[in-house]
Design a protein around this motif. Structure first.
Motif, PDB file in Angstrom:
ATOM      1  N   ALA A   1     -17.191  38.184  22.498  1.00 30.91           N
ATOM      2  CA  ALA A   1     -18.086  38.434  23.777  1.00 30.91           C
ATOM      3  C   ALA A   1     -19.011  39.418  23.673  1.00 30.91           C
ATOM      4  O   ALA A   1     -19.757  39.496  22.907  1.00 30.91           O
TER       5      ALA A   1
ATOM      6  N   ASP B   1     -17.983  41.600  28.874  1.00 33.64           N
ATOM      7  CA  ASP B   1     -17.018  42.028  28.685  1.00 33.64           C
ATOM      8  C   ASP B   1     -16.749  43.152  27.744  1.00 33.64           C
ATOM      9  O   ASP B   1     -18.230  43.431  26.935  1.00 33.64           O
TER      10      ASP B   1
ATOM     11  N   ASP C   1     -14.972  44.728  25.051  1.00 34.22           N
ATOM     12  CA  ASP C   1     -14.126  45.047  23.982  1.00 34.22           C
ATOM     13  C   ASP C   1     -14.897  46.143  22.993  1.00 34.22           C
ATOM     14  O   ASP C   1     -15.400  46.351  22.567  1.00 34.22           O
ATOM     15  N   ALA C   2     -13.127  45.686  21.862  1.00 34.33           N
ATOM     16  CA  ALA C   2     -14.243  45.831  20.489  1.00 34.33           C
ATOM     17  C   ALA C   2     -15.919  45.385  19.534  1.00 34.33           C
ATOM     18  O   ALA C   2     -16.486  46.252  18.794  1.00 34.33           O
ATOM     19  N   HIS C   3     -16.035  44.219  20.674  1.00 34.39           N
ATOM     20  CA  HIS C   3     -17.769  44.103  19.879  1.00 34.39           C
ATOM     21  C   HIS C   3     -18.474  44.587  20.440  1.00 34.39           C
ATOM     22  O   HIS C   3     -19.641  44.532  20.104  1.00 34.39           O
TER      23      HIS C   3
ATOM     24  N   ALA D   1     -18.270  47.067  22.442  1.00 29.15           N
ATOM     25  CA  ALA D   1     -17.990  48.299  22.392  1.00 29.15           C
ATOM     26  C   ALA D   1     -19.061  49.765  21.827  1.00 29.15           C
ATOM     27  O   ALA D   1     -19.775  50.521  22.926  1.00 29.15           O
TER      28      ALA D   1
ATOM     29  N   TYR E   1     -14.339  41.862  31.621  1.00 33.41           N
ATOM     30  CA  TYR E   1     -13.214  42.580  30.973  1.00 33.41           C
ATOM     31  C   TYR E   1     -13.287  43.633  30.667  1.00 33.41           C
ATOM     32  O   TYR E   1     -14.537  44.214  30.439  1.00 33.41           O
TER      33      TYR E   1
ATOM     34  N   SER F   1     -11.500  46.198  27.755  1.00 34.62           N
ATOM     35  CA  SER F   1      -9.938  47.476  26.629  1.00 34.62           C
ATOM     36  C   SER F   1     -10.170  48.011  26.535  1.00 34.62           C
ATOM     37  O   SER F   1     -11.326  48.509  26.981  1.00 34.62           O
TER      38      SER F   1
ATOM     39  N   ALA G   1     -11.157  49.990  24.321  1.00 34.63           N
ATOM     40  CA  ALA G   1     -11.719  50.813  23.870  1.00 34.63           C
ATOM     41  C   ALA G   1     -12.545  51.263  24.157  1.00 34.63           C
ATOM     42  O   ALA G   1     -13.297  51.805  24.201  1.00 34.63           O
TER      43      ALA G   1
ATOM     44  N   GLY H   1      -6.429  53.898  22.119  1.00 35.10           N
ATOM     45  CA  GLY H   1      -7.040  53.917  23.014  1.00 35.10           C
ATOM     46  C   GLY H   1      -7.926  55.216  23.177  1.00 35.10           C
ATOM     47  O   GLY H   1      -9.089  55.454  22.710  1.00 35.10           O
TER      48      GLY H   1
ATOM     49  N   GLU I   1     -11.078  56.311  21.140  1.00 34.83           N
ATOM     50  CA  GLU I   1     -12.090  56.088  22.830  1.00 34.83           C
ATOM     51  C   GLU I   1     -13.285  54.959  21.879  1.00 34.83           C
ATOM     52  O   GLU I   1     -14.891  55.756  22.003  1.00 34.83           O
ATOM     53  N   GLY I   2     -12.859  54.222  21.231  1.00 37.94           N
ATOM     54  CA  GLY I   2     -14.137  52.774  21.057  1.00 37.94           C
ATOM     55  C   GLY I   2     -15.069  53.324  19.720  1.00 37.94           C
ATOM     56  O   GLY I   2     -15.779  52.079  19.898  1.00 37.94           O
ATOM     57  N   ASP I   3     -14.238  53.921  19.008  1.00 38.16           N
ATOM     58  CA  ASP I   3     -15.169  54.100  17.702  1.00 38.16           C
ATOM     59  C   ASP I   3     -14.391  53.078  17.073  1.00 38.16           C
ATOM     60  O   ASP I   3     -13.155  52.439  16.323  1.00 38.16           O
TER      61      ASP I   3
ATOM     62  N   PHE J   1     -10.056  48.595  13.996  1.00 34.78           N
ATOM     63  CA  PHE J   1     -10.068  48.592  15.335  1.00 34.78           C
ATOM     64  C   PHE J   1     -10.332  47.106  16.270  1.00 34.78           C
ATOM     65  O   PHE J   1      -9.423  46.747  17.337  1.00 34.78           O
ATOM     66  N   TYR J   2     -10.354  46.184  15.510  1.00 34.45           N
ATOM     67  CA  TYR J   2     -10.500  45.207  15.780  1.00 34.45           C
ATOM     68  C   TYR J   2      -9.571  44.246  15.634  1.00 34.45           C
ATOM     69  O   TYR J   2      -8.889  43.196  17.063  1.00 34.45           O
TER      70      TYR J   2
ATOM     71  N   ASP K   1      -7.452  45.269  19.068  1.00 40.11           N
ATOM     72  CA  ASP K   1      -8.411  44.970  20.221  1.00 40.11           C
ATOM     73  C   ASP K   1      -8.090  42.877  20.529  1.00 40.11           C
ATOM     74  O   ASP K   1      -7.481  42.690  21.912  1.00 40.11           O
TER      75      ASP K   1
ATOM     76  N   GLU L   1      -4.700  43.271  22.375  1.00 42.18           N
ATOM     77  CA  GLU L   1      -4.328  43.586  23.967  1.00 42.18           C
ATOM     78  C   GLU L   1      -5.231  42.167  24.873  1.00 42.18           C
ATOM     79  O   GLU L   1      -4.937  42.231  25.998  1.00 42.18           O
ATOM     80  N   ARG L   2      -6.054  41.723  23.615  1.00 38.73           N
ATOM     81  CA  ARG L   2      -6.753  40.686  25.559  1.00 38.73           C
ATOM     82  C   ARG L   2      -5.498  40.006  25.577  1.00 38.73           C
ATOM     83  O   ARG L   2      -5.097  39.125  26.068  1.00 38.73           O
TER      84      ARG L   2
ATOM     85  N   TYR M   1      -3.126  41.286  27.704  1.00 44.01           N
ATOM     86  CA  TYR M   1      -3.593  41.215  28.991  1.00 44.01           C
ATOM     87  C   TYR M   1      -3.487  39.806  29.876  1.00 44.01           C
ATOM     88  O   TYR M   1      -3.686  39.805  30.797  1.00 44.01           O
TER      89      TYR M   1
END
Lengths: 115, 313
Positions: free
Chosen positions: A4, A24, A26-28, A30, A57, A59, A61, B271, B275-277, B283-284, B287, B290-291, B294
């Motif tokens: 992303a 987007d 997302d994790a990448h 964020a 998008y 997520s 994260a 999540g 908090e996006g850490d 983490f990946y 994620d 999750e994609r 959705y």
């Protein structure tokens, strides 16, 4: 799946900071979003509007980061609002219960009234 | 870094690995005998650990070791006994091997003298590379399973997975208030006896259970974590790892058994907690799942109904 991409623009006018991520979250991406939020809060910008008009998008994260920003702003007496989210981003925010914490406004002017 | 500092780090790292390996063995057990044999039994067999001379069952041996645990003079014998236990269990069967390996890994987390023993180091060095290899290979099939599980899930099943936690209802608020008081008391007792693993377990259980609730006592929890970290440096990082591993294990287990509700709730909790850490474990991986989720919700055209659920309509 391709990685992303995210671009972020920021502006500060009349004490209100508008952060506009495009792409987007997302994790990448964020960490990039986090850096933008933290940098602004550290600079004393504690009235923040997230303009999600170009966001495709988000997520959990990204929603986690918004939650962290909300807590950080509350601690500093600041406020945040979200504006112009696309239906899919709005749906995700709602499902993650984030709209119960911060309402999503249809435009920047409405969001300004929140903060 | 001082020698003591180095040793503390080694212990923490090994303890963290041990915790993750317990979860990995549990996941491995869900993936059939062939995998269990290939990624746990064979590496130990090749390292010469197989021993068929015991006349007692693994469970009996574990029970006896548990009885001895309270005796401080017993601590230095734990690791050699655990090694023997694992060796004997290999002759008994794969289930016994799983139990004995998990027991050994739990003892490694329980006392640093156990974690620094030669037997513990040998054991973890043997099983860690194949377990990591398995987890890596399994990650792809995990995504495939998740896709299939969500795609084939009934509409109602997905809808209930997103049901909101009861927010701010009187009963829920009272329950949370009493839970945080209970947490304080239990941590106070555990920390008086310097039982750090117990404190960590109490905190991680509380955070995972309540962090996505509106009345979650975030400030109180942060105070507790700060206090524990002052007393035990690195406690906060270890706690993060513990929670990430726990949630990831829940996700993988629920994906495997098709419990879509648990999967989705664990993703959401992850999540809110992290908090996006991006430094958080898994983490990946999460994620990516999750994609997929959705995408399928969009394909099934479920957003409208899901939102109704979220609004409590």
């Amino acid at each position: 799946m391709s990685e992303a991409l995210l671009k972020i623009s920021e502006s500060v006018n009349d004490g209100i900071c508008v952060i506009t991520p495009s792409g987007d979250i997302d994790a990448h991406t964020a960490p990039q979003f986090k850096e933008s939020i933290e940098k602004n809060i550290a600079a004393g910008n504690i009235r923040i509007i997230f303009d999600f008009s170009s966001l495709n998008y988000i997520s959990s994260a990204g929603i986690g980061l918004l939650n962290a920003a909300l807590n950080s702003l509350k601690g500093k007496g600041g406020k945040m609002s979200i504006a112009c989210a696309s239906p899919s981003v709005h749906d995700t925010l709602e499902l993650m219960y984030f709209t119960k914490k911060v309402p999503v406004r249809k435009d920047i002017d409405s969001a300004k009234k929140d903060i | 870094m001082t020698t003591k500092g180095c040793m503390e780090d080694t212990v923490k790292t090994r303890t963290g690995y041990a915790q993750e390996m317990v979860k990995n063995i549990r996941i491995l057990a869900l993936n059939g005998k062939n995998n269990f044999r290939k990624y746990l039994f064979d590496p130990l067999y090749e390292a010469g650990w197989y021993n068929d001379t015991s006349r007692q069952s693994t469970l009996k041996l574990i029970e006896r070791m548990k009885e001895q645990e309270t005796d401080p003079s017993f601590v230095h014998t734990i690791a050699p006994q655990c090694k023997r236990l694992v060796c004997y269990s290999m002759a008994e069967g794969l289930s016994a091997l799983g139990n004995s390996s998990i027991f050994f890994l739990e003892k490694i987390q329980w006392d640093q003298r156990v974690s620094l023993s030669n037997e513990s180091i040998e054991f973890t060095d043997i099983i860690m590379p194949p377990l990591n290899e398995f987890m890596k290979l399994n990650s792809e099939s995990n995504e495939k399973l998740f896709t299939e599980a969500v795609a084939s899930a009934k509409k109602d099943e997905i809808l209930t997975a997103f049901e909101p936690v009861k927010l701010s209802s009187g009963g829920e608020k009272i329950k949370l208030d009493s839970e945080i008081k209970r947490l304080y008391n239990n941590i106070q007792i555990a920390s008086r006896y310097h039982n750090i693993p117990k404190c960590m377990k109490l905190l991680s259980t509380y955070i995972i259970q309540y962090s996505d609730n509106e009345d979650y006592a975030r400030g109180d929890v942060e105070k507790l974590i700060d206090a524990m970290t002052k007393r035990e440096p690195g406690f906060d990082a270890e706690l993060k790892n513990t929670m990430a591993i726990d949630l990831y294990y829940r996700i993988r287990k629920s994906v495997h058994s098709g419990e879509i509700r648990t999967t989705i709730q664990a993703i959401r909790k992850y999540g809110y907690i992290f908090e996006g850490d991006s430094s958080a474990k898994h983490f990946y991986d999460i994620d990516r799942l999750e994609r997929i989720l959705y995408k399928i919700i969009t394909e099934k055209d479920l957003w409208k109904e899901l939102k109704k659920e979220a609004r409590g309509q």
